[in-house]
Design a protein around this motif. Structure first.
Motif, PDB file in Angstrom:
ATOM      1  N   GLN A 110      10.656   8.839  -3.001  1.00 30.25           N
ATOM      2  CA  GLN A 110      11.044   8.860  -4.411  1.00 30.25           C
ATOM      3  C   GLN A 110      10.034   9.656  -5.223  1.00 30.25           C
ATOM      4  O   GLN A 110       8.837   9.640  -4.945  1.00 30.25           O
ATOM      5  N   LYS A 111      10.538  10.376  -6.227  1.00 31.96           N
ATOM      6  CA  LYS A 111       9.675  11.094  -7.166  1.00 31.96           C
ATOM      7  C   LYS A 111       9.954  10.545  -8.551  1.00 31.96           C
ATOM      8  O   LYS A 111      11.116  10.382  -8.943  1.00 31.96           O
ATOM      9  N   GLY A 147      -9.966  10.459 -26.363  1.00 28.16           N
ATOM     10  CA  GLY A 147      -9.626   9.085 -26.718  1.00 28.16           C
ATOM     11  C   GLY A 147      -8.204   8.987 -27.232  1.00 28.16           C
ATOM     12  O   GLY A 147      -7.669   9.925 -27.811  1.00 28.16           O
ATOM     13  N   ASP A 148      -7.588   7.833 -27.013  1.00 24.40           N
ATOM     14  CA  ASP A 148      -6.217   7.547 -27.442  1.00 24.40           C
ATOM     15  C   ASP A 148      -5.204   8.559 -26.920  1.00 24.40           C
ATOM     16  O   ASP A 148      -4.223   8.865 -27.595  1.00 24.40           O
ATOM     17  N   ALA A 149      -5.410   9.066 -25.722  1.00 28.62           N
ATOM     18  CA  ALA A 149      -4.494  10.073 -25.162  1.00 28.62           C
ATOM     19  C   ALA A 149      -3.446   9.419 -24.272  1.00 28.62           C
ATOM     20  O   ALA A 149      -3.777   8.681 -23.339  1.00 28.62           O
ATOM     21  N   ALA A 150      -2.189   9.708 -24.575  1.00 26.78           N
ATOM     22  CA  ALA A 150      -1.104   9.325 -23.675  1.00 26.78           C
ATOM     23  C   ALA A 150      -1.103  10.337 -22.535  1.00 26.78           C
ATOM     24  O   ALA A 150      -1.481  11.489 -22.711  1.00 26.78           O
ATOM     25  N   LEU A 151      -0.702   9.894 -21.351  1.00 29.89           N
ATOM     26  CA  LEU A 151      -0.710  10.763 -20.173  1.00 29.89           C
ATOM     27  C   LEU A 151       0.671  10.800 -19.538  1.00 29.89           C
ATOM     28  O   LEU A 151       1.482   9.890 -19.723  1.00 29.89           O
ATOM     29  N   GLU A 152       0.905  11.851 -18.776  1.00 31.32           N
ATOM     30  CA  GLU A 152       2.153  11.992 -18.046  1.00 31.32           C
ATOM     31  C   GLU A 152       1.815  12.264 -16.584  1.00 31.32           C
ATOM     32  O   GLU A 152       1.032  13.161 -16.286  1.00 31.32           O
ATOM     33  N   PHE A 153       2.369  11.462 -15.696  1.00 27.22           N
ATOM     34  CA  PHE A 153       2.129  11.628 -14.263  1.00 27.22           C
ATOM     35  C   PHE A 153       3.444  11.894 -13.554  1.00 27.22           C
ATOM     36  O   PHE A 153       4.421  11.170 -13.760  1.00 27.22           O
ATOM     37  N   GLU A 154       3.451  12.933 -12.727  1.00 27.95           N
ATOM     38  CA  GLU A 154       4.551  13.156 -11.802  1.00 27.95           C
ATOM     39  C   GLU A 154       4.050  12.710 -10.442  1.00 27.95           C
ATOM     40  O   GLU A 154       2.999  13.164  -9.981  1.00 27.95           O
ATOM     41  N   VAL A 155       4.797  11.805  -9.811  1.00 28.66           N
ATOM     42  CA  VAL A 155       4.337  11.168  -8.574  1.00 28.66           C
ATOM     43  C   VAL A 155       5.413  11.280  -7.508  1.00 28.66           C
ATOM     44  O   VAL A 155       6.587  11.039  -7.768  1.00 28.66           O
ATOM     45  N   GLU A 156       4.980  11.659  -6.299  1.00 29.66           N
ATOM     46  CA  GLU A 156       5.855  11.621  -5.136  1.00 29.66           C
ATOM     47  C   GLU A 156       5.317  10.550  -4.204  1.00 29.66           C
ATOM     48  O   GLU A 156       4.156  10.585  -3.796  1.00 29.66           O
ATOM     49  N   VAL A 157       6.162   9.577  -3.883  1.00 32.29           N
ATOM     50  CA  VAL A 157       5.763   8.483  -2.993  1.00 32.29           C
ATOM     51  C   VAL A 157       5.980   8.952  -1.558  1.00 32.29           C
ATOM     52  O   VAL A 157       7.109   9.187  -1.136  1.00 32.29           O
ATOM     53  N   ILE A 158       4.889   9.098  -0.821  1.00 35.05           N
ATOM     54  CA  ILE A 158       4.957   9.556   0.569  1.00 35.05           C
ATOM     55  C   ILE A 158       5.355   8.404   1.487  1.00 35.05           C
ATOM     56  O   ILE A 158       6.219   8.548   2.338  1.00 35.05           O
ATOM     57  N   THR A 179       0.854  -1.185   0.000  1.00 37.90           N
ATOM     58  CA  THR A 179       0.000   0.000   0.000  1.00 37.90           C
ATOM     59  C   THR A 179       0.888   1.233   0.000  1.00 37.90           C
ATOM     60  O   THR A 179       1.782   1.349   0.833  1.00 37.90           O
ATOM     61  N   LEU A 180       0.633   2.129  -0.932  1.00 42.44           N
ATOM     62  CA  LEU A 180       1.419   3.346  -1.065  1.00 42.44           C
ATOM     63  C   LEU A 180       0.530   4.554  -0.837  1.00 42.44           C
ATOM     64  O   LEU A 180      -0.658   4.525  -1.176  1.00 42.44           O
ATOM     65  N   GLN A 181       1.104   5.589  -0.265  1.00 42.05           N
ATOM     66  CA  GLN A 181       0.463   6.892  -0.220  1.00 42.05           C
ATOM     67  C   GLN A 181       1.255   7.769  -1.174  1.00 42.05           C
ATOM     68  O   GLN A 181       2.487   7.854  -1.059  1.00 42.05           O
ATOM     69  N   ILE A 182       0.549   8.395  -2.123  1.00 36.88           N
ATOM     70  CA  ILE A 182       1.240   9.185  -3.137  1.00 36.88           C
ATOM     71  C   ILE A 182       0.552  10.528  -3.345  1.00 36.88           C
ATOM     72  O   ILE A 182      -0.646  10.673  -3.081  1.00 36.88           O
ATOM     73  N   HIS A 183       1.335  11.493  -3.791  1.00 37.60           N
ATOM     74  CA  HIS A 183       0.801  12.723  -4.349  1.00 37.60           C
ATOM     75  C   HIS A 183       1.135  12.669  -5.825  1.00 37.60           C
ATOM     76  O   HIS A 183       2.224  12.215  -6.206  1.00 37.60           O
ATOM     77  N   TYR A 184       0.215  13.108  -6.659  1.00 40.04           N
ATOM     78  CA  TYR A 184       0.433  13.012  -8.097  1.00 40.04           C
ATOM     79  C   TYR A 184      -0.134  14.230  -8.804  1.00 40.04           C
ATOM     80  O   TYR A 184      -1.012  14.916  -8.297  1.00 40.04           O
ATOM     81  N   THR A 185       0.378  14.459 -10.002  1.00 39.79           N
ATOM     82  CA  THR A 185      -0.194  15.421 -10.932  1.00 39.79           C
ATOM     83  C   THR A 185      -0.227  14.738 -12.280  1.00 39.79           C
ATOM     84  O   THR A 185       0.823  14.314 -12.784  1.00 39.79           O
ATOM     85  N   GLY A 186      -1.425  14.608 -12.843  1.00 36.01           N
ATOM     86  CA  GLY A 186      -1.585  13.976 -14.144  1.00 36.01           C
ATOM     87  C   GLY A 186      -1.831  15.023 -15.207  1.00 36.01           C
ATOM     88  O   GLY A 186      -2.599  15.964 -14.991  1.00 36.01           O
ATOM     89  N   LYS A 187      -1.160  14.859 -16.350  1.00 33.94           N
ATOM     90  CA  LYS A 187      -1.271  15.827 -17.437  1.00 33.94           C
ATOM     91  C   LYS A 187      -1.455  15.111 -18.761  1.00 33.94           C
ATOM     92  O   LYS A 187      -1.018  13.964 -18.928  1.00 33.94           O
ATOM     93  N   LEU A 188      -2.078  15.828 -19.703  1.00 36.49           N
ATOM     94  CA  LEU A 188      -2.057  15.384 -21.092  1.00 36.49           C
ATOM     95  C   LEU A 188      -0.666  15.689 -21.625  1.00 36.49           C
ATOM     96  O   LEU A 188       0.089  16.460 -21.025  1.00 36.49           O
TER      97      LEU A 188
END
Length: 189
Positions: free
Chosen positions: A98-99, A121-132, A50-59
């Motif tokens: 870790q980020k 539809g058919d969108a690739a995504l980019e996520f920046e994640v910090e593992v708390i 189980t992870l606690q994370i903060h994230y930002t998802g972008k197109l």
């Protein structure tokens, strides 16, 4: 000379198509880059943790589709499919502090349909994640996650077999009862 130049041209065209296909296939893979890694990384996450994370998802054009930075961290149990497949896969093998930046192809995100109106539809995504934090599963959780589904799968046919046996015996008992009643009537005559 003309034959040689047309063969060279054909070879060049085939090579160009091959490079274009290879470049296109490259966008079909999950890419994870480590932005920050803590000095000590004792516990790496595995499925079931189980992870606690903060994230930002972008197109891919940079438009933010969602972020947890203004909320409590998101709790993700790896293997439970609580987040999109690509994000879950990118969280395996990370540690607290870790980020990462994950570039997720459409088929590991929302696919052909997308998530209207935010994600096309058919969108690739980019996520920046910090593992708390990373919490490893306890032996009890591991047993429940690994053994319990197998036991349930074994119990279903067993229960169905017992129900079938019960119904078979009940049906035969009713036939026997009707046969005995018929025999008694014929003896009275």
């Amino acid at each position: 000379m003309k034959l040689l130049s047309s063969r060279a041209l054909l070879l060049l065209a085939a090579l160009t198509c091959g490079l274009a296909l290879a470049a296109e296939e490259g966008t079909e893979e999950l890419h994870v880059d480590t932005l920050v890694k803590p000095e000590t990384c004792d516990v790496l996450s595995v499925m079931g943790d189980t992870l606690q994370i903060h994230y930002t998802g972008k197109l891919m054009d940079g438009k933010v589709i969602d972020t947890s930075l203004s909320r409590d961290p998101l709790v993700v149990e790896l293997g439970k499919r609580t987040v999109i497949t690509g994000l879950e896969q990118s969280l395996v093998g990370v540690c607290a502090g870790q980020k990462i930046k994950a570039t997720i192809p459409a088929h590991l995100a929302y696919g052909k349909k997308g998530y209207p109106p935010t994600i096309p539809g058919d969108a690739a995504l980019e996520f920046e994640v910090e593992v708390i934090s990373v919490s490893q599963q306890t032996p009890w959780q591991k047993m429940v996650n690994d053994v319990f589904p197998v036991v349930c799968l074994a119990l279903v046919p067993t229960l169905l077999g017992l129900v079938g046996l019960y119904l078979y015996k009940k049906a035969n008992a009713q036939k026997q009862g009707k046969k005995k009643a018929k025999d008694k009537k014929s003896k009275k005559k």
